[in-house]
Design a protein around this motif. Sequence first.
Motif, short mmCIF file in Angstrom:
data_model
loop_
_atom_site.label_atom_id
_atom_site.label_comp_id
_atom_site.label_asym_id
_atom_site.label_seq_id
_atom_site.Cartn_x
_atom_site.Cartn_y
_atom_site.Cartn_z
N ARG A 183 -2.25 4.49 16.02
CA ARG A 183 -3.33 4.04 17.27
C ARG A 183 -4.58 3.64 16.62
NH1 ARG A 183 -2.32 5.89 22.53
NH2 ARG A 183 -0.58 6.80 22.74
N ARG A 184 -4.95 4.32 15.76
CA ARG A 184 -6.16 3.69 14.83
C ARG A 184 -5.80 2.12 14.33
NH1 ARG A 184 -9.24 8.02 12.09
NH2 ARG A 184 -8.34 10.11 12.82
N PHE A 185 -4.69 2.01 14.05
CA PHE A 185 -4.48 0.55 13.47
C PHE A 185 -4.91 -0.41 14.80
CE2 PHE A 185 -1.10 -2.99 12.76
CZ PHE A 185 -1.71 -3.52 11.56
N ILE A 186 -3.92 0.12 15.92
CA ILE A 186 -4.32 -1.03 17.17
C ILE A 186 -5.50 -1.03 17.65
CG2 ILE A 186 -3.49 -1.26 19.36
CD1 ILE A 186 -1.18 -1.67 17.29
N ASP A 187 -6.32 0.32 17.54
CA ASP A 187 -7.63 0.53 18.09
C ASP A 187 -8.66 -0.70 17.15
OD1 ASP A 187 -6.93 1.94 19.98
OD2 ASP A 187 -7.98 3.78 19.12
N LYS A 197 -10.74 -1.37 35.30
CA LYS A 197 -10.80 -1.58 33.86
C LYS A 197 -9.74 -2.78 33.50
CE LYS A 197 -10.65 1.64 30.43
NZ LYS A 197 -10.10 2.90 29.75
N SER A 198 -10.18 -3.73 32.57
CA SER A 198 -8.98 -4.68 32.30
C SER A 198 -7.99 -3.85 31.29
CB SER A 198 -9.82 -5.77 31.47
OG SER A 198 -10.70 -5.25 30.38
N PRO A 199 -6.66 -4.42 31.41
CA PRO A 199 -5.86 -3.92 30.61
C PRO A 199 -5.97 -4.37 29.08
CG PRO A 199 -5.11 -5.95 31.82
CD PRO A 199 -6.39 -5.74 32.21
N PRO A 200 -5.28 -3.29 28.21
CA PRO A 200 -5.81 -3.55 26.90
C PRO A 200 -5.15 -4.72 26.42
CG PRO A 200 -4.36 -1.83 27.31
CD PRO A 200 -4.68 -2.17 28.82
N LYS A 201 -5.85 -5.40 25.25
CA LYS A 201 -5.25 -6.64 24.66
C LYS A 201 -3.60 -6.28 24.28
CE LYS A 201 -6.21 -9.57 20.85
NZ LYS A 201 -6.38 -9.55 19.51
N LYS A 202 -2.81 -7.20 24.55
CA LYS A 202 -1.51 -7.16 24.08
C LYS A 202 -1.28 -7.36 22.78
CE LYS A 202 1.05 -8.26 28.52
NZ LYS A 202 0.76 -6.93 28.94
N ILE A 203 -0.61 -6.66 22.06
CA ILE A 203 -0.62 -6.66 20.60
C ILE A 203 1.18 -6.71 20.11
CG2 ILE A 203 -0.83 -5.80 18.34
CD1 ILE A 203 -3.63 -5.12 19.36
N ARG A 204 1.42 -7.86 19.60
CA ARG A 204 2.73 -7.92 19.22
C ARG A 204 3.05 -7.71 17.75
NH1 ARG A 204 2.93 -14.01 20.82
NH2 ARG A 204 0.92 -13.79 19.60
N GLY A 212 0.27 -1.90 25.91
CA GLY A 212 -0.20 -2.97 25.59
C GLY A 212 0.50 -3.44 24.25
N VAL A 213 1.18 -2.70 23.58
CA VAL A 213 1.86 -2.99 22.41
C VAL A 213 3.20 -3.08 22.47
CG1 VAL A 213 2.24 -2.01 19.91
CG2 VAL A 213 -0.04 -1.78 21.06
N SER A 214 3.76 -4.18 21.86
CA SER A 214 5.16 -4.19 22.01
C SER A 214 5.95 -4.52 20.49
CB SER A 214 5.59 -5.29 23.01
OG SER A 214 5.28 -6.53 22.19
N LEU A 251 8.83 4.42 17.23
CA LEU A 251 8.33 5.45 18.45
C LEU A 251 6.74 5.52 18.75
CD1 LEU A 251 10.74 8.21 17.17
CD2 LEU A 251 10.95 7.03 19.26
N GLU A 252 6.16 5.74 17.66
CA GLU A 252 4.90 5.45 17.85
C GLU A 252 4.04 4.25 18.53
OE1 GLU A 252 2.89 8.23 17.88
OE2 GLU A 252 4.65 9.40 17.14
N PHE A 253 4.50 2.93 18.12
CA PHE A 253 3.88 1.90 18.67
C PHE A 253 4.65 1.67 19.92
CE2 PHE A 253 3.24 0.15 14.04
CZ PHE A 253 1.89 0.19 14.20
N ASN A 254 5.66 1.99 20.26
CA ASN A 254 6.13 2.03 21.64
C ASN A 254 5.42 2.86 22.60
OD1 ASN A 254 8.17 0.11 21.63
ND2 ASN A 254 9.76 1.47 20.99
N LYS A 255 4.67 3.94 22.02
CA LYS A 255 3.94 5.03 23.20
C LYS A 255 2.59 4.31 23.56
CE LYS A 255 5.26 9.24 20.93
NZ LYS A 255 4.67 10.33 20.21
N ILE A 256 2.11 3.20 22.58
CA ILE A 256 0.78 2.57 23.06
C ILE A 256 0.77 1.65 23.91
CG2 ILE A 256 -1.35 1.86 21.83
CD1 ILE A 256 0.15 2.71 19.15
#
Length: 356
Positions: free
Chosen positions: A315-319, A3-10, A32-34, A25-30
């Motif tokens: 998570r919905r936002f990132i998805d 599986k390819s890693p999730p797209k990185k989102i800054r 590929g998200v920084s 706290l929530e974004f840090n749990k996802i």
Amino acid sequence: MKKSPPKKIRIGIVGTGGMANAHALEFNKIPGVSIAAVCDIDPARAQEFSAKHTKGRATAFSDHRDMIARGDIDAISNVTPDALHAPISLDAISAGLPVFCEKPLATCHADAVKMVKAAHKAGVVNMVNFSYRNCPAIQLARDLAASGRLGDIVHIEASYLQSWLVSKHWGDWRTSPGWLWRLSTKHGSKGVLGDVGVHILDFASMPVGPIRAVNAKLKAFQNLKGRRQGNYTLDANDSAVLQVEFANGALGAIHTTRWATGKVNSLALAIHGTKGAVRIDLDKSADTLEACLGGDIELSNWKPLKAKPTRCTYRRFIDAIRTGTPGEPDFARGAEIQKALDACFTSNAKGAWVRV
Ligand SMILES: NC(=O)c1ccc[n+]([C@@H]2O[C@H](COP(=O)([O-])OP(=O)(O)OC[C@H]3O[C@@H](n4cnc5c(N)ncnc54)[C@H](O)[C@@H]3O)[C@@H](O)[C@H]2O)c1
């Protein structure tokens, strides 16, 4: 196949006060998200926030325009006081950035509509953080209502009760700018109705459907009304009682206050239909509701029903960004709630029912 890693989102977080901690706290749990940048008009607060949540890796800014202009973030999370939701989100949208905006979406329906139009025109993901949708119980309530198991929905009771004006559970409002701006219309506050009333309006109308008309009484209690505290004139409503008619004909009683002595942060909803009823009490559980259905109606027997886990708004936002599909609740939903909010203010001024 690997599986390819999730797209990185800054992510760039604008406004690093109380609620921004939950965002970090929530974004840090996802995966590929920084959090790549943070911004606050108080530069020391932004620096501290970066140190606390990103070990100092996020660049700290004191002006969101500089943060956006640097061009190294993929989305923003707008966690500023309510009056800044529209202008800062619009700046981010014009730079082509997806926006996750705190509630209320704006301070009036006209501004909320501008945000919806701008986001649609730019084709960017847009979401408003009606965070109580993160409670699985409300998702189950919506499914039960949509499946017809409650029959025709007739009567709704909903409340959101806080007590920070009579307690120090969350610090002393007299000395904290984070609470004082919420009491001042000049600082863009729509009072308790704009602050947590929007949650309960979203919570109630999500399973029941749109609100058609409101009859609202808003009050700023006399012991605060007109008082000054530093630069803040304390005039925003701190209690609101609403009669509501939904588009499907159901009637509702909805109320919210900052004076609910003995309650800290209590959100409750009951939906009564011709074939069944559900009730949610978040003081008891966020993932279990109680239902009275079928044969249980004659016995007034309420049984617990556990809901499936739900994806949180973060998570919905990132998805949504990763998949290119719209995220819910979006700005259009934020604007719909804002329209109901504006109608409550008109109703209060007229002392009459107002169509939404
Ligand atoms: N969804 C929820 O459950 C929830 C919960 C709490 C708060 N909120 C919302 O989050 C938002 C922030 O609330 P809070 O409690 O964190 O408030 P707060 O006052 O603690 O924090 C706001 C921060 O924004 C900063 N700020 C002000 N103007 C700015 C600007 N122009 N640019 C950058 N930063 C700026 C302030 O200095 C402060 O640090 C509000 O809109 C509130 O309604 C939502």
